[in-house]
Motif scaffolding. Structure first.
Motif, PDB file in Angstrom:
ATOM      1  N   VAL A 245      67.578  16.420  19.740  1.00 16.18           N
ATOM      2  CA  VAL A 245      66.781  15.747  18.724  1.00 16.18           C
ATOM      3  C   VAL A 245      65.369  16.310  18.782  1.00 16.18           C
ATOM      4  N   VAL A 246      64.840  16.731  17.628  1.00 12.26           N
ATOM      5  CA  VAL A 246      63.512  17.330  17.567  1.00 12.26           C
ATOM      6  C   VAL A 246      62.622  16.531  16.619  1.00 12.26           C
ATOM      7  N   GLY A 247      61.320  16.799  16.700  1.00  9.04           N
ATOM      8  CA  GLY A 247      60.359  16.042  15.904  1.00  9.04           C
ATOM      9  C   GLY A 247      59.801  16.783  14.714  1.00  9.04           C
ATOM     10  N   LYS A 248      60.374  17.957  14.381  1.00  8.74           N
ATOM     11  CA  LYS A 248      59.908  18.736  13.242  1.00  8.74           C
ATOM     12  C   LYS A 248      61.087  19.159  12.379  1.00  8.74           C
ATOM     13  N   PRO A 249      60.907  19.132  11.039  1.00  9.82           N
ATOM     14  CA  PRO A 249      61.984  19.619  10.166  1.00  9.82           C
ATOM     15  C   PRO A 249      62.120  21.132  10.253  1.00  9.82           C
ATOM     16  N   GLY A 250      63.284  21.639   9.904  1.00  9.14           N
ATOM     17  CA  GLY A 250      63.533  23.074   9.934  1.00  9.14           C
ATOM     18  C   GLY A 250      64.870  23.392   9.288  1.00  9.14           C
ATOM     19  N   PRO A 251      65.164  24.680   9.108  1.00 10.10           N
ATOM     20  CA  PRO A 251      66.409  25.077   8.426  1.00 10.10           C
ATOM     21  C   PRO A 251      67.668  24.676   9.186  1.00 10.10           C
ATOM     22  N   THR A 252      67.558  24.557  10.504  1.00 13.25           N
ATOM     23  CA  THR A 252      68.743  24.192  11.305  1.00 13.25           C
ATOM     24  C   THR A 252      68.690  22.730  11.768  1.00 13.25           C
ATOM     25  N   VAL A 253      67.777  21.965  11.157  1.00 14.46           N
ATOM     26  CA  VAL A 253      67.569  20.573  11.578  1.00 14.46           C
ATOM     27  C   VAL A 253      68.074  19.615  10.502  1.00 14.46           C
ATOM     28  N   LYS A 254      68.936  18.700  10.908  1.00 10.02           N
ATOM     29  CA  LYS A 254      69.425  17.660  10.004  1.00 10.02           C
ATOM     30  C   LYS A 254      68.651  16.376  10.261  1.00 10.02           C
ATOM     31  N   SER A 257      65.888  10.295  10.717  1.00  6.08           N
ATOM     32  CA  SER A 257      65.069   9.187  10.214  1.00  6.08           C
ATOM     33  C   SER A 257      63.607   9.591  10.176  1.00  6.08           C
ATOM     34  N   GLY A 258      62.793   8.757   9.520  1.00  3.67           N
ATOM     35  CA  GLY A 258      61.346   8.875   9.577  1.00  3.67           C
ATOM     36  C   GLY A 258      60.722   9.882   8.636  1.00  3.67           C
ATOM     37  N   LEU A 259      59.434   9.657   8.377  1.00  7.40           N
ATOM     38  CA  LEU A 259      58.622  10.559   7.568  1.00  7.40           C
ATOM     39  C   LEU A 259      57.827  11.471   8.498  1.00  7.40           C
ATOM     40  N   THR A 260      57.059  12.356   7.930  1.00  5.34           N
ATOM     41  CA  THR A 260      56.256  13.287   8.738  1.00  5.34           C
ATOM     42  C   THR A 260      54.785  12.911   8.713  1.00  5.34           C
ATOM     43  N   ILE A 261      54.497  11.625   8.527  1.00  4.04           N
ATOM     44  CA  ILE A 261      53.099  11.176   8.443  1.00  4.04           C
ATOM     45  C   ILE A 261      52.374  11.400   9.764  1.00  4.04           C
ATOM     46  N   LEU A 262      53.056  11.188  10.871  1.00  6.81           N
ATOM     47  CA  LEU A 262      52.434  11.383  12.180  1.00  6.81           C
ATOM     48  C   LEU A 262      52.773  12.738  12.788  1.00  6.81           C
ATOM     49  N   ASP A 263      53.202  13.668  11.921  1.00  5.00           N
ATOM     50  CA  ASP A 263      53.479  15.009  12.409  1.00  5.00           C
ATOM     51  C   ASP A 263      52.187  15.694  12.844  1.00  5.00           C
ATOM     52  N   ASN A 264      52.287  16.619  13.791  1.00  8.97           N
ATOM     53  CA  ASN A 264      51.106  17.297  14.333  1.00  8.97           C
ATOM     54  C   ASN A 264      50.241  17.912  13.250  1.00  8.97           C
ATOM     55  N   ASN A 265      50.888  18.522  12.220  1.00 11.47           N
ATOM     56  CA  ASN A 265      50.132  19.240  11.195  1.00 11.47           C
ATOM     57  C   ASN A 265      49.779  18.361  10.011  1.00 11.47           C
ATOM     58  N   ALA A 266      50.191  17.101  10.048  1.00 12.02           N
ATOM     59  CA  ALA A 266      49.971  16.242   8.883  1.00 12.02           C
ATOM     60  C   ALA A 266      48.788  15.311   9.055  1.00 12.02           C
ATOM     61  N   VAL A 267      48.142  15.339  10.203  1.00 10.88           N
ATOM     62  CA  VAL A 267      46.995  14.473  10.442  1.00 10.88           C
ATOM     63  C   VAL A 267      45.801  15.309  10.837  1.00 10.88           C
ATOM     64  N   ASN A 268      44.630  14.769  10.558  1.00  7.90           N
ATOM     65  CA  ASN A 268      43.407  15.518  10.849  1.00  7.90           C
ATOM     66  C   ASN A 268      42.974  15.277  12.285  1.00  7.90           C
ATOM     67  N   LEU A 269      43.806  15.780  13.233  1.00  8.76           N
ATOM     68  CA  LEU A 269      43.553  15.625  14.660  1.00  8.76           C
ATOM     69  C   LEU A 269      43.817  16.964  15.325  1.00  8.76           C
ATOM     70  N   PRO A 270      43.306  17.175  16.539  1.00  7.22           N
ATOM     71  CA  PRO A 270      43.596  18.428  17.245  1.00  7.22           C
ATOM     72  C   PRO A 270      45.091  18.672  17.351  1.00  7.22           C
ATOM     73  N   HIS A 271      45.484  19.924  17.305  1.00  5.20           N
ATOM     74  CA  HIS A 271      46.907  20.278  17.283  1.00  5.20           C
ATOM     75  C   HIS A 271      47.633  19.809  18.535  1.00  5.20           C
ATOM     76  N   SER A 272      46.925  19.696  19.646  1.00  7.00           N
ATOM     77  CA  SER A 272      47.591  19.331  20.896  1.00  7.00           C
ATOM     78  C   SER A 272      47.973  17.863  20.969  1.00  7.00           C
ATOM     79  N   PHE A 273      47.533  17.038  19.996  1.00  6.44           N
ATOM     80  CA  PHE A 273      47.978  15.652  19.953  1.00  6.44           C
ATOM     81  C   PHE A 273      49.456  15.619  19.613  1.00  6.44           C
ATOM     82  N   ARG A 274      50.255  15.000  20.445  1.00  5.60           N
ATOM     83  CA  ARG A 274      51.665  14.824  20.149  1.00  5.60           C
ATOM     84  C   ARG A 274      51.850  13.558  19.340  1.00  5.60           C
TER      85      ARG A 274
END
Length: 344
Positions: A245-254, A257-274
């Protein structure tokens, strides 16, 4: 002044030893050890009870992180050996409490106080926020670290449908029970240390025991809120290549659940925030507010009780005055009648 210096020196010594030990055992990286030293020093200098809360949370969570590492490595795509934490994760888990601890330190002058909403409403509310924070963090950590090891099939908290282990928002009975136990441990630590460090009347001391069941509820709430956020605002998907189970969408990812609102690249925070740390900040803040409400609501109840008692007293006084006035009137009528009947 001398007490302040002694307490601070003791705090620096203890914090240094623990930070160095944690760095050597890979519980913290270098940045995590430095930030942990600062946060720990503030807690212990402010009072031994606050230091105890932080240390109980840190040691128990670090220990549980290392339990079942092989099994967690197979499930968690972001698994780190030893659960090594950096400065961001340290501040996510203790930053809010550190601010509240410093405020309490300033208000009380390093004197340990009992929870008393009548005499110390502000201090009681702030300490409630500190307790709520660590109950939340401990509950979330215990439920995550032990829940993933459960043989029970996790269920998504929003739909109760079975999901794969490691899915954000997946809950198990074992995980929820662990959250309750984690909150109880924080409350029990606070109460036990208070018996030795704080001086209060027997009545107030007995009321401190209420902290334990409230802390258990706070720990559960912390886990549930985090799971709800994970199920709705965090992406979870199954990668057919990595078989995890991974936390990012991709071509091999089904998607699970959930949206990508708290995704690393979707928020205005340092990239190292998980994503998990963003959830932790929101969850601890929410649970801290909950605990402040619980502790502060007793002030409102006490005020209402005082108002009712005062109203009853006023009603009783008014009734007594009315009875006295009635008796005086009856006596006056009797005297008047006697004056009329008896001839001069």
């Amino acid at each position: 002044m001398e007490t302040f210096l002694n307490q601070t020196l003791i705090a620096v010594l203890i914090s240094s030893l623990i930070a160095i030990r944690s760095y050597r055992r890979k519980s913290l990286n270098f940045s995590g050890a430095v930030s942990g030293f600062i946060v720990m020093t503030a807690h212990i200098a402010a009072g031994s009870r606050f230091g105890a809360l932080l240390l109980v949370f840190f040691f128990t969570s670090s220990k549980l992180t290392k339990v079942g590492e092989e099994r967690k490595r197979r499930v968690d795509a972001d698994f780190k050996e030893g659960g090594q934490r950096n400065w961001i994760q340290v501040l996510s888990n203790s930053g809010i409490a550190a601010v509240l601890v410093v405020i309490v330190w300033k208000l009380t002058g390093q004197q340990d106080k009992c929870l008393d909403s009548k005499e110390l409403p502000l201090v009681t509310s702030l300490i409630g926020g500190i307790l709520g924070h660590y109950c939340c963090c401990n509950g979330d950590t215990w439920s995550s670290e032990l829940g993933v090891l459960s043989d029970e099939q996790p269920r998504l908290i929003t739909t109760f449908k079975p999901v794969r282990r490691g899915t954000n928002g997946g809950v198990t009975k074992a995980g929820l029970l662990a959250a309750v136990a984690a909150g109880s441990v924080i409350g029990l630590t606070f109460v036990l240390f208070g018996f030795f460090t704080a001086t209060c009347t027997r009545d107030i001391a007995l009321k401190q025991l209420l902290v334990i069941p409230i802390s258990a509820i706070a720990g559960l709430c912390g886990s549930l809120i985090d799971s709800l956020l994970g199920a709705t605002l965090q992406f979870s998907g199954f990668c057919s290549v990595r078989n995890k189970v991974v936390g990012k969408p991709g071509p091999t990812v089904k998607k699970i659940s959930g949206l990508t609102i708290l995704d690393n690249n979707a928020v205005n925070l340092p990239h190292s925030f998980r994503q998990k740390r963003n959830n932790r900040l929101i969850t601890t803040a929410s649970d801290g507010v909950y605990y402040v409400y619980i502790t502060s609501s007793s002030i409102i109840r006490r005020s209402i009780d005082d108002a009712l008692i005062q109203g009853q007293q006023q009603h009783s006084i008014s009734k007594q005055h009315s009875q006295v006035s009635k008796q005086q009137k009856q006596q006056h009528n009797a005297n008047t009648l006697q004056f009329i009947i008896i001839p001069k």
